[in-house]
Each structure stands twice: as C-alpha cells, then as structure tokens.
Design a protein around this motif. Structure first.
Motif, PDB file in Angstrom:
ATOM      1  N   GLU A 178      -0.133  19.248   3.771  1.00 22.93           N
ATOM      2  CA  GLU A 178      -1.195  19.884   4.559  1.00 22.93           C
ATOM      3  C   GLU A 178      -2.498  19.081   4.536  1.00 22.93           C
ATOM      4  O   GLU A 178      -3.440  19.419   5.238  1.00 22.93           O
ATOM      5  N   LYS A 179      -2.536  18.031   3.730  1.00 21.05           N
ATOM      6  CA  LYS A 179      -3.783  17.275   3.570  1.00 21.05           C
ATOM      7  C   LYS A 179      -3.952  16.232   4.662  1.00 21.05           C
ATOM      8  O   LYS A 179      -2.980  15.681   5.189  1.00 21.05           O
ATOM      9  N   LYS A 180      -5.207  15.938   4.985  1.00 20.79           N
ATOM     10  CA  LYS A 180      -5.530  14.887   5.940  1.00 20.79           C
ATOM     11  C   LYS A 180      -5.999  13.618   5.232  1.00 20.79           C
ATOM     12  O   LYS A 180      -6.052  12.554   5.836  1.00 20.79           O
ATOM     13  N   GLN A 181      -6.360  13.771   3.967  1.00 26.60           N
ATOM     14  CA  GLN A 181      -6.779  12.619   3.165  1.00 26.60           C
ATOM     15  C   GLN A 181      -5.815  12.461   2.002  1.00 26.60           C
ATOM     16  O   GLN A 181      -5.357  13.450   1.426  1.00 26.60           O
ATOM     17  N   LEU A 182      -5.514  11.219   1.653  1.00 30.43           N
ATOM     18  CA  LEU A 182      -4.533  10.963   0.603  1.00 30.43           C
ATOM     19  C   LEU A 182      -5.024   9.820  -0.279  1.00 30.43           C
ATOM     20  O   LEU A 182      -5.423   8.771   0.227  1.00 30.43           O
ATOM     21  N   ARG A 183      -4.973  10.050  -1.599  1.00 31.50           N
ATOM     22  CA  ARG A 183      -5.382   9.017  -2.560  1.00 31.50           C
ATOM     23  C   ARG A 183      -4.173   8.606  -3.397  1.00 31.50           C
ATOM     24  O   ARG A 183      -3.529   9.448  -4.040  1.00 31.50           O
ATOM     25  N   LEU A 184      -3.850   7.310  -3.367  1.00 31.14           N
ATOM     26  CA  LEU A 184      -2.692   6.788  -4.065  1.00 31.14           C
ATOM     27  C   LEU A 184      -3.087   5.671  -5.024  1.00 31.14           C
ATOM     28  O   LEU A 184      -4.034   4.918  -4.752  1.00 31.14           O
ATOM     29  N   VAL A 210      -6.297   7.310   4.230  1.00 32.03           N
ATOM     30  CA  VAL A 210      -5.702   6.882   2.962  1.00 32.03           C
ATOM     31  C   VAL A 210      -6.649   5.978   2.179  1.00 32.03           C
ATOM     32  O   VAL A 210      -7.233   5.045   2.724  1.00 32.03           O
ATOM     33  N   ALA A 211      -6.789   6.279   0.899  1.00 28.94           N
ATOM     34  CA  ALA A 211      -7.478   5.385  -0.037  1.00 28.94           C
ATOM     35  C   ALA A 211      -6.456   5.028  -1.110  1.00 28.94           C
ATOM     36  O   ALA A 211      -5.959   5.900  -1.821  1.00 28.94           O
ATOM     37  N   MET A 212      -6.115   3.744  -1.195  1.00 30.99           N
ATOM     38  CA  MET A 212      -5.056   3.325  -2.125  1.00 30.99           C
ATOM     39  C   MET A 212      -5.523   2.139  -2.958  1.00 30.99           C
ATOM     40  O   MET A 212      -6.158   1.216  -2.444  1.00 30.99           O
ATOM     41  N   THR A 213      -5.189   2.178  -4.247  1.00 35.15           N
ATOM     42  CA  THR A 213      -5.502   1.092  -5.170  1.00 35.15           C
ATOM     43  C   THR A 213      -4.219   0.526  -5.734  1.00 35.15           C
ATOM     44  O   THR A 213      -3.357   1.273  -6.207  1.00 35.15           O
ATOM     45  N   GLY A 214      -4.068  -0.788  -5.677  1.00 33.24           N
ATOM     46  CA  GLY A 214      -2.956  -1.467  -6.319  1.00 33.24           C
ATOM     47  C   GLY A 214      -3.463  -2.171  -7.565  1.00 33.24           C
ATOM     48  O   GLY A 214      -4.384  -2.986  -7.480  1.00 33.24           O
ATOM     49  N   LEU A 215      -2.908  -1.854  -8.714  1.00 32.24           N
ATOM     50  CA  LEU A 215      -3.333  -2.451  -9.985  1.00 32.24           C
ATOM     51  C   LEU A 215      -2.335  -3.527 -10.389  1.00 32.24           C
ATOM     52  O   LEU A 215      -1.129  -3.279 -10.437  1.00 32.24           O
ATOM     53  N   GLU A 216      -2.834  -4.719 -10.695  1.00 25.95           N
ATOM     54  CA  GLU A 216      -1.979  -5.836 -11.082  1.00 25.95           C
ATOM     55  C   GLU A 216      -2.738  -6.743 -12.050  1.00 25.95           C
ATOM     56  O   GLU A 216      -3.906  -7.050 -11.820  1.00 25.95           O
ATOM     57  N   GLU A 235      -8.381  -1.157   5.669  1.00 28.83           N
ATOM     58  CA  GLU A 235      -9.689  -0.961   5.040  1.00 28.83           C
ATOM     59  C   GLU A 235      -9.636  -0.047   3.816  1.00 28.83           C
ATOM     60  O   GLU A 235     -10.478  -0.134   2.931  1.00 28.83           O
ATOM     61  N   GLY A 236      -8.653   0.841   3.756  1.00 29.48           N
ATOM     62  CA  GLY A 236      -8.564   1.766   2.632  1.00 29.48           C
ATOM     63  C   GLY A 236      -7.716   1.264   1.483  1.00 29.48           C
ATOM     64  O   GLY A 236      -7.500   1.990   0.503  1.00 29.48           O
ATOM     65  N   LEU A 237      -7.230   0.032   1.565  1.00 27.40           N
ATOM     66  CA  LEU A 237      -6.350  -0.529   0.533  1.00 27.40           C
ATOM     67  C   LEU A 237      -7.060  -1.637  -0.215  1.00 27.40           C
ATOM     68  O   LEU A 237      -7.547  -2.596   0.386  1.00 27.40           O
ATOM     69  N   ARG A 238      -7.121  -1.500  -1.537  1.00 27.88           N
ATOM     70  CA  ARG A 238      -7.728  -2.532  -2.375  1.00 27.88           C
ATOM     71  C   ARG A 238      -6.887  -2.760  -3.617  1.00 27.88           C
ATOM     72  O   ARG A 238      -6.280  -1.839  -4.159  1.00 27.88           O
ATOM     73  N   PHE A 239      -6.863  -4.008  -4.063  1.00 22.14           N
ATOM     74  CA  PHE A 239      -6.132  -4.386  -5.270  1.00 22.14           C
ATOM     75  C   PHE A 239      -7.128  -4.769  -6.359  1.00 22.14           C
ATOM     76  O   PHE A 239      -8.135  -5.428  -6.083  1.00 22.14           O
ATOM     77  N   GLU A 240      -6.850  -4.324  -7.578  1.00 25.91           N
ATOM     78  CA  GLU A 240      -7.713  -4.608  -8.711  1.00 25.91           C
ATOM     79  C   GLU A 240      -6.921  -5.261  -9.826  1.00 25.91           C
ATOM     80  O   GLU A 240      -5.725  -5.001  -9.993  1.00 25.91           O
ATOM     81  N   SER A 241      -7.608  -6.073 -10.603  1.00 24.05           N
ATOM     82  CA  SER A 241      -6.979  -6.765 -11.730  1.00 24.05           C
ATOM     83  C   SER A 241      -7.165  -5.949 -13.003  1.00 24.05           C
ATOM     84  O   SER A 241      -8.273  -5.501 -13.308  1.00 24.05           O
TER      85      SER A 241
END
Length: 388
Positions: A178-184, A210-216, A235-241
C-alpha cells in the motif's frame, strides 16, 4: 592530431548532431596510465538529458563516467592524443576505423554495422520484471549493445530475474504493497547486479518513490556502481563503502543480504530485525561458525565423519537456527531454493516478513533452539548472541 584523427573527431561530432551515433571504442592503448586497456562510449538518456557514457576498462576493474556531448567529444580527442592507437566509430550511415601509427595515421570507412540507432531510453514492456535493454545491464556486461544477454551471463540473467520475482511476490503479500515510498538496503552489494535490478523494478516498473542504499566494503566497486547509477539516472540509488557490522541501518522497509560470508549473514539479519524491516531476504554463504563447533552425536558419527556430509549438515543447521530466531523475533519465515544448484552452489534463501498479527511462540522456539544446539554440541550462534 593528424588529419585522419581530425576527420574521425569531425565525423563523431556530425553523427551526434544528426542523431546517427551508435557507439565508439578506443583500443590498443600504449600510453602511461597503468592497466588501462580500452574505452567504450555509448549514448544514454537520463533524467538530466542525453549523455555519453564512458566505460574505462582496466585489468581488474571498470570505471564509468558520463559527459554531455561536447565534453565527451573533447575527452575522446584527449584520449586519442594520450596513447590509444585504434578507434572504431559506429554510426547509422557508416563505420570508421582509425589507426594511429608512430609516423602516420590511417582512416578507413565501411558500410554501417547498425542500420538504426540503439535506443537510449528506459522504455520497458510492462509485463517484464527485468528489461534486458536496461542500461545498467549493458554497463555491467550482462547484455550487449542490442540488449541481448551474453552467452556467458545466462546464469546471472536467470538469477537476476528470479531474485526480482521473489522480491515482487514478498512485496505484494506484505503491508508494503500500500506504500508509495520504499526504503531498501542491500548489505554486501558487490558489483550491484541485484541492487540495480531491485531499484529499477520498484522505481520504474512499480512506479514507487524508492530510496536504496547498497553497502559494499570494496571502494572500487562502490565507485563503479555510483557512476553507473548516475549515468542511468537512478537518483534514489546510492552505494556506500563499509562493513555490515559497522553500518547503521536507517529506517528500512526491506533489507537484503545475498551471499554475505559466514557470520556476516547473521550481522545483516540482526540489522534487519533491529530496524524492524518489513521484509528481510538473505542468501547465506559459508557456514563456518557452526561447522567448527559440531560434535556429531553417536547416532550420526559414521555419517558426519565425511567432510561433504558435515558441510551440508552445518548449512542445514545454521539456516534452520536462523529461521527459528527470525520467527522468535516476530517474522514469518521461509527457507527455499533460490535458483537451481547448477547456477550457484550457494542457493538457499531465507525470506522473512514481519508478522504484526500474531505474537511469536518465543518460549517454544527457544526450547527447540536449545535442543538442537545441545544435540550437536553447538556452544553459540552469532545471530542468537546479537539478539541477546
């Protein structure tokens, strides 16, 4: 530059202006930059407009950048004067091959390989969960410029599709639908194949914010993935170390951890439980912690004396304990085969959905956990320790 090189650049500019440019490659590098082998250039369409995507290929890594057309042409000029001896320009009107020699250069022309410009948009058929023409698949080497899956990447392609299918099903059966915003959050995103696919699906197919973070932990992969994300307009996808145990998970709706080694899977599961994520998905890799502790009970002594059997037993026990600990923490949990074993030997997946309706049978589950540990002589298990 020599006259042939000038003509090559002029034709590049003309093809861009006429919307005839398909792609360009520079090879046979003799310059001073260590390990650089090749540069591939193709057009893309992003939310910021039309750009040229550059993929710099090194011995062990790729670096991705994008430029506006004018700046991109300037970059190619610089590359041709800094060590590349060969350039191949593909347009819809003709192909050009530039050969740069020590004393002279040569430019040859031929019939076009591509009759039509390769699409740069993120168009997709709505019935497809993963679009084979998606830009990130090309940038990561899964598909060709024509959107065809490379023969050596067929297993990876099946894995990506199955993964998105699983996430889609879990999403639809949860309160998140039911959500319109999603955080992953993707813990241990690696080269980002599955991270990009999840973001693309929920953002562009399902139309969510969508706001998504990839951790590596490997910084070179973080840099590569961020450049591809920028080039794709994600724009909502970012990767962090960083490492899983040292990362503070934000208010995540969904936490993913695929092939995190040994107790790193436990760290990721704990982070998801602590964040009260609605969905937690893990595909464990390695089960060293429990295997080292197992003391085969008398009835299984002659079975578990074989290393292969002991390893399989350790996997079953470890993932079974993890599933019970998730259930004790208030999750509905399933353990199943992710993809066939011929695609990847580490193919079990743990999928957990937060159960807001029923209280967990904590005492009964803890009794089973204690009994299993006692039967196999297991002193401790990382997820249980973290939850304590």
């Amino acid at each position: 530059m020599s006259d042939p090189a000038v003509q090559f650049i002029d034709e590049l500019g003309r093809s861009l202006a006429a919307n005839e440019f398909v792609k360009l490659t520079l090879s046979n590098y003799k310059g001073t930059e260590p390990h650089l082998q090749k540069v591939a250039v193709r057009p893309i369409e992003t939310k910021k407009g039309r750009r040229l995507f550059f993929q710099y290929r090194y011995d062990t890594r790729d670096i991705a950048k994008n430029y506006e057309a004018k700046e991109g042409v300037s970059q190619i000029e610089d590359l041709l004067t800094s060590g590349f001896r060969s350039g191949h320009l593909f347009t819809t009107s003709r192909d050009l091959q530039l050969t740069v020699g020590k004393k002279s250069s040569r430019l040859s022309s031929g019939d076009p390989t591509f009759k039509e410009a390769v699409t740069t948009a993120h168009d997709r058929e709505k019935h497809l969960l993963v679009d084979p023409k998606a830009f990130y698949l090309k940038a990561l080497g899964i598909t060709t410029d024509k959107g065809e899956v490379r023969s050596q990447q067929q297993n990876k392609w099946r894995q990506i599709n199955k993964y998105v299918e699983i996430l889609s099903g879990l999403f639809d059966k949860s309160s998140l639908r039911e959500k319109k915003q999603l955080r992953l959050v993707d813990m241990g995103s690696g080269k980002g194949y599955l991270t990009f696919a999840a973001y693309d699906y929920f953002s562009n197919v399902r139309g969510l914010d969508v706001a998504m973070t990839g951790l590596e932990r490997r910084s070179e992969l973080v840099e590569l993935c961020n450049r591809i994300a920028d080039s794709a307009g994600f724009e909502g996808l970012r990767f962090e170390s960083g490492t899983i145990d040292g990362f503070e998970v934000p208010d995540a709706h969904m936490l993913i951890a695929l092939h995190a080694c040994d107790t790193a899977t436990d760290e990721a599961l704990y982070k998801g439980i602590a964040a009260k994520a609605e969905i937690i998905v893990a595909a464990p890799c390695c089960h060293k912690e429990v295997r080292r502790q197992i003391k085969p009970p008398a009835v299984l002594k002659d079975i578990l004396k074989h290393g292969t059997m002991l390893e399989r037993e350790a996997e079953t026990i470890t993932d079974g304990l993890r599933a019970m600990l998730l259930e004790r923490s208030g999750y509905l949990t399933k353990v199943f085969e992710f993809v066939p074993v011929e695609h990847t030997p580490k193919n079990n997946m743990i999928a957990a959905t937060l159960n807001r309706e029923n209280r967990p049978e904590a005492e009964r589950l803890q009794g089973q956990i204690d009994a299993v540990k006692a039967f196999y002589g297991i002193r401790e298990q990382r997820l249980e320790n973290l939850l304590a």
